[in-house]
Design an enzyme around this catalytic site. Sequence first.
Site, PDB file in Angstrom:
ATOM      1  N   GLY A  94     -99.867  21.491 -19.536  1.00 57.76           N
ATOM      2  CA  GLY A  94     -99.360  22.157 -18.332  1.00 57.76           C
ATOM      3  C   GLY A  94     -97.859  22.001 -18.163  1.00 57.76           C
ATOM      4  O   GLY A  94     -97.149  21.668 -19.116  1.00 57.76           O
ATOM      5  N   GLN A 125     -97.574  15.231 -34.532  1.00 61.29           N
ATOM      6  CA  GLN A 125     -98.846  15.646 -33.924  1.00 61.29           C
ATOM      7  C   GLN A 125     -99.483  16.787 -34.729  1.00 61.29           C
ATOM      8  O   GLN A 125    -100.685  16.777 -34.999  1.00 61.29           O
ATOM      9  CB  GLN A 125     -98.583  16.096 -32.483  1.00 61.29           C
ATOM     10  N   GLY A 143     -96.954  23.403 -31.708  1.00 63.61           N
ATOM     11  CA  GLY A 143     -95.524  23.538 -31.936  1.00 63.61           C
ATOM     12  C   GLY A 143     -95.003  22.508 -32.934  1.00 63.61           C
ATOM     13  O   GLY A 143     -95.434  21.355 -32.950  1.00 63.61           O
ATOM     14  N   GLU A 144     -94.033  22.941 -33.739  1.00 62.63           N
ATOM     15  CA  GLU A 144     -93.357  22.002 -34.642  1.00 62.63           C
ATOM     16  C   GLU A 144     -92.514  20.997 -33.865  1.00 62.63           C
ATOM     17  O   GLU A 144     -92.101  19.983 -34.415  1.00 62.63           O
ATOM     18  CB  GLU A 144     -92.479  22.778 -35.628  1.00 62.63           C
ATOM     19  N   LYS A 145     -92.245  21.290 -32.609  1.00 59.63           N
ATOM     20  CA  LYS A 145     -91.523  20.334 -31.758  1.00 59.63           C
ATOM     21  C   LYS A 145     -92.192  18.957 -31.836  1.00 59.63           C
ATOM     22  O   LYS A 145     -91.527  17.922 -31.838  1.00 59.63           O
ATOM     23  CB  LYS A 145     -91.532  20.869 -30.325  1.00 59.63           C
ATOM     24  N   HIS A 185     -94.491  27.333 -24.470  1.00 60.14           N
ATOM     25  CA  HIS A 185     -95.956  27.493 -24.356  1.00 60.14           C
ATOM     26  C   HIS A 185     -96.308  28.986 -24.379  1.00 60.14           C
ATOM     27  O   HIS A 185     -97.319  29.381 -24.960  1.00 60.14           O
ATOM     28  CB  HIS A 185     -96.459  26.890 -23.045  1.00 60.14           C
ATOM     29  N   SER A 207     -89.071  21.619 -23.217  1.00 55.93           N
ATOM     30  CA  SER A 207     -90.081  20.573 -23.011  1.00 55.93           C
ATOM     31  C   SER A 207     -90.421  20.484 -21.537  1.00 55.93           C
ATOM     32  O   SER A 207     -89.539  20.653 -20.682  1.00 55.93           O
ATOM     33  CB  SER A 207     -89.520  19.224 -23.484  1.00 55.93           C
ATOM     34  N   SER A 208     -91.672  20.193 -21.236  1.00 54.66           N
ATOM     35  CA  SER A 208     -92.067  19.975 -19.837  1.00 54.66           C
ATOM     36  C   SER A 208     -91.265  18.829 -19.242  1.00 54.66           C
ATOM     37  O   SER A 208     -90.998  18.794 -18.033  1.00 54.66           O
ATOM     38  CB  SER A 208     -93.561  19.647 -19.756  1.00 54.66           C
TER      39      SER A 208
HETATM   40  P1  AMP Z   1     -97.462  19.955 -24.400  1.00 53.22           P
HETATM   41  O1  AMP Z   1     -97.864  20.689 -23.167  1.00 53.22           O
HETATM   42  O2  AMP Z   1     -96.117  19.339 -24.324  1.00 53.22           O
HETATM   43  O3  AMP Z   1     -98.541  19.013 -24.869  1.00 53.22           O
HETATM   44  O4  AMP Z   1     -97.315  21.056 -25.527  1.00 53.22           O
HETATM   45  C1  AMP Z   1     -98.344  21.956 -25.823  1.00 53.22           C
HETATM   46  C2  AMP Z   1     -98.016  22.633 -27.123  1.00 53.22           C
HETATM   47  O5  AMP Z   1     -96.775  23.305 -27.006  1.00 53.22           O
HETATM   48  C3  AMP Z   1     -97.879  21.633 -28.292  1.00 53.22           C
HETATM   49  O6  AMP Z   1     -98.436  22.204 -29.464  1.00 53.22           O
HETATM   50  C4  AMP Z   1     -96.390  21.493 -28.410  1.00 53.22           C
HETATM   51  O7  AMP Z   1     -95.961  21.134 -29.712  1.00 53.22           O
HETATM   52  C5  AMP Z   1     -95.935  22.891 -28.066  1.00 53.22           C
HETATM   53  N1  AMP Z   1     -94.541  22.877 -27.637  1.00 53.22           N
HETATM   54  C6  AMP Z   1     -93.985  22.170 -26.621  1.00 53.22           C
HETATM   55  N2  AMP Z   1     -92.652  22.375 -26.577  1.00 53.22           N
HETATM   56  C7  AMP Z   1     -92.363  23.227 -27.599  1.00 53.22           C
HETATM   57  C8  AMP Z   1     -91.167  23.830 -28.093  1.00 53.22           C
HETATM   58  N3  AMP Z   1     -89.974  23.613 -27.527  1.00 53.22           N
HETATM   59  N4  AMP Z   1     -91.257  24.659 -29.151  1.00 53.22           N
HETATM   60  C9  AMP Z   1     -92.459  24.920 -29.758  1.00 53.22           C
HETATM   61  N5  AMP Z   1     -93.606  24.369 -29.340  1.00 53.22           N
HETATM   62  C10 AMP Z   1     -93.579  23.551 -28.280  1.00 53.22           C
END
Ligand code: AMP
Length: 280
Positions: free
Chosen positions: A31, A154, A148-150, A37, A186-187
């Site tokens: 979220g 993971q 995401g590769e971010k 996202h 990023s969140s």
């Molecule tokens: P999260 O909500 O942070 O757990 O992220 C959910 C998904 O979004 C995960 O697969 C993350 O790697 C991806 N994600 C988050 N930030 C980025 C970003 N800046 N670029 C690409 N993917 C992202």
Amino acid sequence: MQVFHSAEEIRQYRDYNRQQGLSLGFVPTMGALHEAHLALSRRAQAENNLAVVSIFVNPTQFNNPEDLERYPRRSEADLALLRRAGMDAVLMPSVSEIYGDQVKSEDLDLAGLDQGMEGEYRPGHFAGVATVIRRFFELLQPTRAYFGEKDYQQLRVIEHLNHSLKLGVSVVGCPTERNAQGLALSSRNFRLSEQGLRDAEAIYRAEDWARSQWGKLSPQAIKEGVWQALAASPLRPEYLEIADTRNMQSIEAAAAGQKARIFVAAYCEEVRLIDNLSLL
Ligand code: AMP
């Protein structure tokens, strides 16, 4: 857009769509959604008949209770964004729907991909990630799932999990989305001040410098340069690694066939940020 809160509703949705022969693209999230996202979600829409996002702040992947408590939560705004983006369904189960009354990680073999970096500085983090992703994969049985590769480590952990447990999902890695200055979306950026957002740009600048030096300086010299640049900025670097993405092991000397990336974790205004960049 359908919103499901229970495991049973998710199973029914899965079975119904399977009977119809529809492919399902899945984007797991915690979220506090942003443009990255949505980029993953658009890809899920483009490549599948149906696109499904989960919003679940997974307690077992937080090694620090304060971090879990402070994690941004904005489900109303998230649902509005996903509705506008035309998603088909959103999974928002409660913790007890996912874990029952045992909120703990399973002991899964992650082939050492979970050992260094995030695994070292956030003990138990990947066991929590693997546990929840396995549970979602089994519940929803998506055709494809987008990560995401971010969060590169993971992504590698999940590729391994999916393969070793034969979960049957196509795991798709997607490029890191950045703002115009290079800061990875990023969140956690929601918790930064305007000044903090500008300070955090130092991470990408340092990584970009590392890329420009790859093949010229040794990995050790590059790491030293990056560490110095970050330590001289308002950020507080936590770790810095140059690793081969096939096994996530540290690279001591450049060699043919490596898939080298630089990985950074740093605190900015007490917010922990991570990023990585391909050096090739
Ligand atoms: P999260 O909500 O942070 O757990 O992220 C959910 C998904 O979004 C995960 O697969 C993350 O790697 C991806 N994600 C988050 N930030 C980025 C970003 N800046 N670029 C690409 N993917 C992202």
